[in-house]
Design a protein around this motif. Structure first.
Motif, PDB file in Angstrom:
ATOM      1  N   HIS A 145       0.863  -1.191   0.000  1.00 25.21           N
ATOM      2  CA  HIS A 145       0.000   0.000   0.000  1.00 25.21           C
ATOM      3  C   HIS A 145       0.899   1.240   0.000  1.00 25.21           C
ATOM      4  O   HIS A 145       0.977   1.989   0.967  1.00 25.21           O
ATOM      5  CB  HIS A 145      -0.926  -0.019   1.208  1.00 25.21           C
ATOM      6  CG  HIS A 145      -2.019  -1.027   1.090  1.00 25.21           C
ATOM      7  ND1 HIS A 145      -1.774  -2.360   0.869  1.00 25.21           N
ATOM      8  CD2 HIS A 145      -3.374  -0.898   1.142  1.00 25.21           C
ATOM      9  CE1 HIS A 145      -2.918  -3.013   0.798  1.00 25.21           C
ATOM     10  NE2 HIS A 145      -3.899  -2.150   0.951  1.00 25.21           N
ATOM     11  N   TYR A 146       1.562   1.437  -1.138  1.00 22.67           N
ATOM     12  CA  TYR A 146       2.564   2.496  -1.259  1.00 22.67           C
ATOM     13  C   TYR A 146       1.920   3.876  -1.378  1.00 22.67           C
ATOM     14  O   TYR A 146       0.763   4.022  -1.755  1.00 22.67           O
ATOM     15  CB  TYR A 146       3.439   2.252  -2.495  1.00 22.67           C
ATOM     16  CG  TYR A 146       3.993   0.863  -2.603  1.00 22.67           C
ATOM     17  CD1 TYR A 146       4.956   0.395  -1.709  1.00 22.67           C
ATOM     18  CD2 TYR A 146       3.555  -0.011  -3.612  1.00 22.67           C
ATOM     19  CE1 TYR A 146       5.469  -0.893  -1.812  1.00 22.67           C
ATOM     20  CE2 TYR A 146       4.065  -1.297  -3.721  1.00 22.67           C
ATOM     21  CZ  TYR A 146       5.010  -1.735  -2.823  1.00 22.67           C
ATOM     22  OH  TYR A 146       5.507  -3.015  -2.924  1.00 22.67           O
ATOM     23  N   GLY A 147       2.722   4.888  -1.088  1.00 20.86           N
ATOM     24  CA  GLY A 147       2.301   6.266  -1.261  1.00 20.86           C
ATOM     25  C   GLY A 147       3.495   7.185  -1.084  1.00 20.86           C
ATOM     26  O   GLY A 147       4.368   6.920  -0.258  1.00 20.86           O
ATOM     27  N   THR A 148       3.574   8.238  -1.878  1.00 23.01           N
ATOM     28  CA  THR A 148       4.676   9.188  -1.767  1.00 23.01           C
ATOM     29  C   THR A 148       4.252  10.547  -2.300  1.00 23.01           C
ATOM     30  O   THR A 148       3.857  10.679  -3.469  1.00 23.01           O
ATOM     31  CB  THR A 148       5.931   8.701  -2.526  1.00 23.01           C
ATOM     32  OG1 THR A 148       6.835   9.796  -2.700  1.00 23.01           O
ATOM     33  CG2 THR A 148       5.595   8.116  -3.887  1.00 23.01           C
ATOM     34  N   LYS A 149       4.316  11.534  -1.442  1.00 20.28           N
ATOM     35  CA  LYS A 149       3.974  12.897  -1.831  1.00 20.28           C
ATOM     36  C   LYS A 149       4.966  13.420  -2.863  1.00 20.28           C
ATOM     37  O   LYS A 149       4.600  14.125  -3.812  1.00 20.28           O
ATOM     38  CB  LYS A 149       3.973  13.802  -0.595  1.00 20.28           C
ATOM     39  CG  LYS A 149       3.566  15.234  -0.862  1.00 20.28           C
ATOM     40  CD  LYS A 149       3.526  16.046   0.417  1.00 20.28           C
ATOM     41  CE  LYS A 149       3.101  17.483   0.153  1.00 20.28           C
ATOM     42  NZ  LYS A 149       3.072  18.283   1.415  1.00 20.28           N
ATOM     43  N   GLU A 150       6.234  13.064  -2.683  1.00 17.08           N
ATOM     44  CA  GLU A 150       7.296  13.543  -3.576  1.00 17.08           C
ATOM     45  C   GLU A 150       7.045  13.143  -5.025  1.00 17.08           C
ATOM     46  O   GLU A 150       7.318  13.912  -5.955  1.00 17.08           O
ATOM     47  CB  GLU A 150       8.645  12.994  -3.104  1.00 17.08           C
ATOM     48  CG  GLU A 150       9.817  13.427  -3.956  1.00 17.08           C
ATOM     49  CD  GLU A 150      11.122  12.759  -3.549  1.00 17.08           C
ATOM     50  OE1 GLU A 150      12.155  13.088  -4.145  1.00 17.08           O
ATOM     51  OE2 GLU A 150      11.098  11.909  -2.642  1.00 17.08           O
ATOM     52  N   ILE A 164      -2.213   4.118  -1.383  1.00 21.24           N
ATOM     53  CA  ILE A 164      -3.215   3.116  -1.758  1.00 21.24           C
ATOM     54  C   ILE A 164      -4.028   2.716  -0.529  1.00 21.24           C
ATOM     55  O   ILE A 164      -3.490   2.593   0.575  1.00 21.24           O
ATOM     56  CB  ILE A 164      -2.520   1.883  -2.362  1.00 21.24           C
ATOM     57  CG1 ILE A 164      -1.875   2.261  -3.708  1.00 21.24           C
ATOM     58  CG2 ILE A 164      -3.495   0.726  -2.537  1.00 21.24           C
ATOM     59  CD1 ILE A 164      -0.944   1.216  -4.255  1.00 21.24           C
ATOM     60  N   SER A 165      -5.315   2.521  -0.720  1.00 21.55           N
ATOM     61  CA  SER A 165      -6.168   2.033   0.364  1.00 21.55           C
ATOM     62  C   SER A 165      -6.805   0.712  -0.049  1.00 21.55           C
ATOM     63  O   SER A 165      -7.059   0.472  -1.231  1.00 21.55           O
ATOM     64  CB  SER A 165      -7.251   3.057   0.714  1.00 21.55           C
ATOM     65  OG  SER A 165      -8.052   3.335  -0.419  1.00 21.55           O
ATOM     66  N   SER A 166      -7.067  -0.153   0.910  1.00 17.00           N
ATOM     67  CA  SER A 166      -7.570  -1.494   0.609  1.00 17.00           C
ATOM     68  C   SER A 166      -8.986  -1.530   0.032  1.00 17.00           C
ATOM     69  O   SER A 166      -9.255  -2.309  -0.878  1.00 17.00           O
ATOM     70  CB  SER A 166      -7.506  -2.363   1.867  1.00 17.00           C
ATOM     71  OG  SER A 166      -6.166  -2.626   2.220  1.00 17.00           O
TER      72      SER A 166
END
Length: 429
Positions: A177-182, A188-190
Motif C-alpha cells: 500500500h505504497y504512497g509518496t507525496k514527492e 493506496i487504500s484497501s
C-alpha cells in the motif's frame, strides 16, 4: 439554436390550423426537427416507428501497436522514443519481475505479512512513461511498476513492505500500500474503488487551478462493479474533469472470472454510456499502452475531459498471497498464457528487432536486479518498527486531551512491561 427552432415549430403547431378548420403544412425545418427527440435527456436520439429493444452494439476494437513477436504492425505507429528511454522501460519491467519474485517468496517464508505480484501485467509501466511527473496517480494495488518508473527506490519498496522505521507510511498500512507525496502518488487504500471518485475530485481541483495537469486512476474490472466507479465516472463527465480512468481488465476479480461479472462489452462500453472518450487497448503491448495514455492525457488537459482506457490483459499470478488460483482456473491455462503472450518477452523482441538489445543482456540485467532487490530486502529487514508515538500523530494538528491521556497510559504500560511489548523491536520514542 435548437431551442429557438423548437419554439418556432411549437408555435407553428398551434397556428397551422386555418380559421375554416383546414390544416397548413409544417415547414421543412420543423419536419426535420420532429425526427429528433426533443426531450432534454437524450438530444442525439431520433424517433423510430420500429418497436425494437437494443441488446448489443458493435464490440469496441482493441488497439494494438505490436504483435506477440515484437513486430510493429503499422509503421505509422512506431514508438517515437529514444533508445535510452526504451531500455529504461525494459529494465524496470525486469526489476519489477525480480522484486515480485523475492517478496512473494518472503511472504511465503513468513518474513512479511502480505504481497501481490504483477506477473503478466508488467506492460502497465508504459502508462507511467506517458504522464507528466506532476500528474497525480491514484492506484489500486498492482501499480508498483508505475512507482518504479517514477523513481521510487527499491529501498523504499522494501521499507514499506516491512513497515519499518523508514517506511514513509510509518507502519500504518499493509504491505504494497505504497504512497509518496514527492512522486505525486496517493497512498493506496484497501477498500475497492474508493480512489475513483477521489481522482475525479482531484482532477476537478486541477481544472480550477488551470495547471494543465491531470490525474490517472488505476483499477481492475472487478472494482468497476462498485458504486464508486459509476459515481466517479458520471461526476467526471458532467463536471469536465481532466482524469484518465485506467481499467486493468485481467480476466479475474479474485476468483470471479469476467464472464460472471458482466454481460456487456467489457468495461469500455460503460465509458461510452457516460459520454466519456474511450479506448480499449492490448494491455500486454507496452507501446499500445504508452500511445493510448499519451493521447488520453492530451485530451484530458487540453479539453478538460475524462478518458477511459480499458487494458485487456491476463493475471498470471494468484490474486495475492492470500489466494490460490488453482482452485478456480486450470494451471495449464496460466502456463499457456505465460508462453503465448508475455509482456516482457514482447518488449524484448521489439528491442532486439531495433538492435537496441542483445540476448545475453537479459541474464546480466536480471541477475543485477535481483542482487539489488536482495540487498535492499536484507537492509530493510534489520530495521526496527516505527516508534510507538506515531500511533497518535498525523491525524490532528494538535493532539486532543483524550489522545494525550491514551498516549500517557500506553507509555506507562510499555515502561512497566517492556518484555511483553517487545520495546526493543521498535525505534526509540
Amino acid at each position: 439554436m435548437l431551442s429557438k427552432l423548437a419554439t418556432r415549430c411549437m408555435r407553428g403547431t398551434l397556428m397551422n390550423h386555418r380559421l375554416d378548420g383546414s390544416k397548413m403544412g409544417l415547414s421543412t425545418s420543423c419536419q426535420l426537427l420532429r425526427k429528433k427527440v426533443m426531450f432534454p435527456g437524450a438530444l442525439n436520439s431520433e424517433y423510430t416507428h420500429n418497436l425494437q429493444f437494443v441488446s448489443n452494439v458493435q464490440s469496441i476494437p482493441t488497439y494494438q501497436v505490436m504483435d506477440t513477436d515484437g513486430k510493429v504492425l503499422d509503421t505509422a505507429h512506431e514508438p517515437q522514443v529514444s533508445k535510452e528511454d526504451a531500455r529504461k522501460l525494459y529494465k524496470n519491467m525486469l526489476t519489477l519481475n525480480a522484486m515480485d519474485q523475492v517478496l512473494y517468496e518472503a511472504q511465503r517464508q513468513g518474513r512479511i505479512s502480505f504481497y501481490m505480484t504483477s506477473f503478466g501485467e508488467e506492460a502497465l509501466i508504459g502508462s507511467a512513461a506517458a504522464l507528466d511527473p506532476k500528474d497525480m496517480v491514484f492506484g489500486q494495488y498492482r501499480e508498483a511498476g508505475v512507482l518504479l518508473q517514477r523513481g521510487f527506490t527499491l529501498t523504499q519498496f522494501m521499507n514499506q513492505c516491512y513497515s519499518n522505521e523508514r517506511d514513509l507510511g510509518k507502519g500504518r498500512q499493509m504491505p504494497i500500500h505504497y504512497g509518496t507525496k514527492e512522486l505525486n502518488f496517493q497512498t493506496i487504500s484497501s477498500p475497492l474503488a474508493t480512489q475513483i471518485p477521489q481522482a475525479t475530485g482531484a482532477a476537478y481541483a486541477m481544472r480550477r487551478e488551470g495547471n494543465r495537469l491531470c490525474t490517472i486512476c488505476y483499477f481492475g474490472e472487478g472494482a468497476a462493479s462498485e458504486g464508486d466507479f459509476h459515481a466517479g465516472l458520471n461526476m467526471a463527465a458532467t463536471l469536465g474533469c481532466p482524469v484518465i480512468f485506467y481499467c486493468r481488465n485481467n480476466g479475474y476479480a479474485i476468483s470471479t472470472p469476467s464472464i460472471e461479472q458482466y454481460r456487456g462489452d467489457g468495461i469500455a462500453s460503460r465509458g461510452l454510456g457516460y459520454g466519456i472518450d474511450t479506448i480499449r487497448v492490448d494491455g500486454n503491448d507496452i507501446w499500445a499502452i504508452y500511445a493510448a495514455t499519451k493521447a488520453a492525457r492530451a485530451i484530458a488537459v487540453e479539453q478538460n475531459k475524462p478518458v477511459l482506457i480499458e487494458a485487456m490483459t491476463y493475471r498470471v499470478s494468484h490474486h495475492s498471497t492470500s489466494d490460490d488460483s488453482s482452485a478456480y482456473r486450470p494451471k495449464k491455462e496460466v502456463e499457456d498464457w505465460s508462453k503465448r503472450d508475455n509482456p516482457i518477452s514482447r518488449m524484448r523482441a521489439w528491442l532486439e528487432n531495433k538492435g537496441w538489445w542483445t540476448r545475453g543482456e537479459d541474464v546480466e540485467i536480471s541477475k543485477s536486479a535481483k542482487a539489488e532487490v536482495l540487498a535492499a530486502f536484507a537492509a530493510a529487514e534489520k530495521l526496527k518498527k516505527p516508534a510507538i508515538r506515531h500511533l497518535f500523530e498525523d491525524v490532528y494538528d494538535e493532539i486532543p486531551l483524550s489522545l494525550q491521556r491514551e498516549r500517557a497510559e500506553i507509555e506507562e504500560l510499555v515502561q512497566k512491561y517492556p518484555d511483553y511489548y517487545q520495546v526493543n523491536d521498535f525505534a526509540k520514542q
